[in-house]
Design an enzyme around this catalytic site. Structure first.
Site, PDB file in Angstrom:
ATOM      1  N   THR A 170       0.860  -1.182   0.000  1.00 59.66           N
ATOM      2  CA  THR A 170       0.000   0.000   0.000  1.00 59.66           C
ATOM      3  C   THR A 170       0.898   1.235   0.000  1.00 59.66           C
ATOM      4  O   THR A 170       1.978   1.208   0.585  1.00 59.66           O
ATOM      5  CB  THR A 170      -0.866  -0.008   1.274  1.00 59.66           C
ATOM      6  OG1 THR A 170      -1.806  -1.068   1.155  1.00 59.66           O
ATOM      7  CG2 THR A 170      -1.584   1.302   1.510  1.00 59.66           C
ATOM      8  N   ASP A 201      -9.178  -0.258   5.209  1.00 58.89           N
ATOM      9  CA  ASP A 201      -8.989   1.014   5.918  1.00 58.89           C
ATOM     10  C   ASP A 201      -8.663   2.180   4.986  1.00 58.89           C
ATOM     11  O   ASP A 201      -8.970   3.341   5.300  1.00 58.89           O
ATOM     12  CB  ASP A 201      -7.818   0.870   6.899  1.00 58.89           C
ATOM     13  CG  ASP A 201      -6.543   0.412   6.181  1.00 58.89           C
ATOM     14  OD1 ASP A 201      -6.590  -0.620   5.472  1.00 58.89           O
ATOM     15  OD2 ASP A 201      -5.510   1.094   6.295  1.00 58.89           O
ATOM     16  N   THR A 221      -0.715   2.039   6.844  1.00 59.20           N
ATOM     17  CA  THR A 221      -0.653   0.802   6.056  1.00 59.20           C
ATOM     18  C   THR A 221      -0.578  -0.365   7.022  1.00 59.20           C
ATOM     19  O   THR A 221      -0.137  -0.214   8.159  1.00 59.20           O
ATOM     20  CB  THR A 221       0.577   0.818   5.134  1.00 59.20           C
ATOM     21  OG1 THR A 221       0.749  -0.503   4.585  1.00 59.20           O
ATOM     22  CG2 THR A 221       1.866   1.200   5.851  1.00 59.20           C
ATOM     23  N   HIS A 223      -2.582  -4.167   8.446  1.00 58.14           N
ATOM     24  CA  HIS A 223      -3.775  -5.017   8.474  1.00 58.14           C
ATOM     25  C   HIS A 223      -5.043  -4.149   8.559  1.00 58.14           C
ATOM     26  O   HIS A 223      -5.365  -3.577   9.604  1.00 58.14           O
ATOM     27  CB  HIS A 223      -3.688  -5.962   9.684  1.00 58.14           C
ATOM     28  CG  HIS A 223      -4.796  -6.953   9.720  1.00 58.14           C
ATOM     29  ND1 HIS A 223      -5.876  -6.834  10.558  1.00 58.14           N
ATOM     30  CD2 HIS A 223      -5.010  -8.064   8.977  1.00 58.14           C
ATOM     31  CE1 HIS A 223      -6.705  -7.848  10.349  1.00 58.14           C
ATOM     32  NE2 HIS A 223      -6.185  -8.608   9.401  1.00 58.14           N
TER      33      HIS A 223
END
Ligand code: ASP
Length: 312
Positions: A170, A201, A221, A223
């Site tokens: 990400t 997210d 960035t 989980h």
């Protein structure tokens, strides 16, 4: 003030084979954003340019090279925020555009809404003149391999992010421009083996992205399901608002999320004065910033490289 920009290229268990590509791509992205800032451009344009650079680069999980969902498709999401007036723009479930961050920026400037998804985002993008690409052209060999590996042994959310070849990356950027305005952009393909229609997210303001001229800016960035439960970006902003410095706030919130939810993340932060925060509870996260004619960058815990940087 002296403008400043910092970027990240994703938190996770980045394999050794991907380290150099991520460091090179992070430096290239921070230079793209920095050149806009030093020419008097806005923080918003700078963070978009930095993220666009990484969306084109297969070493990152955004744009081309995004990881794949369970059906083997790319489904991307992105968000951008302007700290001057708290304007936001975000998109999710994007399948056939190379630069979700540019569509998110258009949502910020041209839409009465904050977050557009799927078909609606596509209709909006086409209306604003964005061109579609063949969804298959966004799939990199590494992303395919990552899904194959995930299908062999993965269990979503229980494996370390990025355990597979391309399962991490990400991207995000945070900038403060010469007028003191803060902007943040974040873009992702999500996580390998995610369910069709899964939203993480990154497009959620306060989780993946937050910017406020009165405090600073954060891009996260890691989980996604944990980051959004913890509202990680805004948690860091809140700690700064309460008087902690950028680095302490970043460390405290990332570690707080990890100990509470047992998953890893990373974040980059700038205070409104340009003070820097970088922290990740994952094994690795690539990052880069430019200060005093030097590029500082790293990917491993505790590691900082520096190189001279002469503006072109
Ligand atoms: N946060 C992203 C997501 O869960 C993944 C990542 O940062 O690597 O969608």
């Amino acid at each position: 003030m002296n403008p400043i920009i910092i970027v990240h290229g994703g938190a996770g268990d980045v394999p050794d084979s991907r380290v150099k590509g991520k460091l090179d791509g992070s430096k290239k992205a921070v230079i793209a954003g920095h050149e806009i800032l030093v020419r008097g451009g806005s923080a918003l344009d700078a963070v978009e340019a930095a993220v666009v650079s990484m969306e084109k680069d297969e070493y990152f999980n955004a744009g081309y090279g995004s990881v794949l969902n369970l059906r083997g498709e790319v489904e991307m999401e992105a968000s951008i925020m302007c700290g001057k007036n708290l304007d936001v723009g975000a998109v999710t479930l994007i399948k056939d555009f190379l630069h979700p961050i540019s569509i998110a920026h258009k949502v910020l400037t041209d839409s009465p809404h904050s977050l557009l998804g799927g078909e609606g985002a596509k209709i909006f993008a086409l209306d604003k003149g964005f061109h579609t690409v063949d969804p298959k052209s966004l799939i990199s060999p590494h992303a395919k391999k990552a899904l194959e590996d995930f299908l062999k042994h993965g269990e979503f959310g229980r494996t370390e992010i990025g355990m597979d070849e391309a399962g991490v990356g990400t991207v995000g950027a945070v900038a403060v421009d010469s007028n003191g305005h803060v902007a943040v952009a974040t873009s992702t393909g999500g996580m390998s083996g995610k369910a069709i229609g899964r939203i993480g997210d990154t497009p959620q303001i306060g989780s993946g992205t937050y910017a406020d001229d009165l405090v600073g800016g954060v891009s996260t960035t890691g989980h996604g399901e944990s980051i959004l439960k913890y509202c990680l970006a805004h948690s860091i902003i809140k700690l700064m608002e309460d008087g902690l410095d950028a680095n302490t706030s970043t460390k405290k919130a990332v570690n707080g999320m990890t100990s509470r939810l047992n998953n890893t993340a990373g974040a980059i932060t700038l205070s409104k004065n340009g003070d820097i925060g970088i922290h990740f509870s994952s094994k690795r996260m690539s990052w880069a910033y430019i200060k005093d004619k030097k590029i500082f960058y790293g990917i491993n815990q505790g590691e900082v490289f520096e190189e001279q940087y002469e503006q072109q």
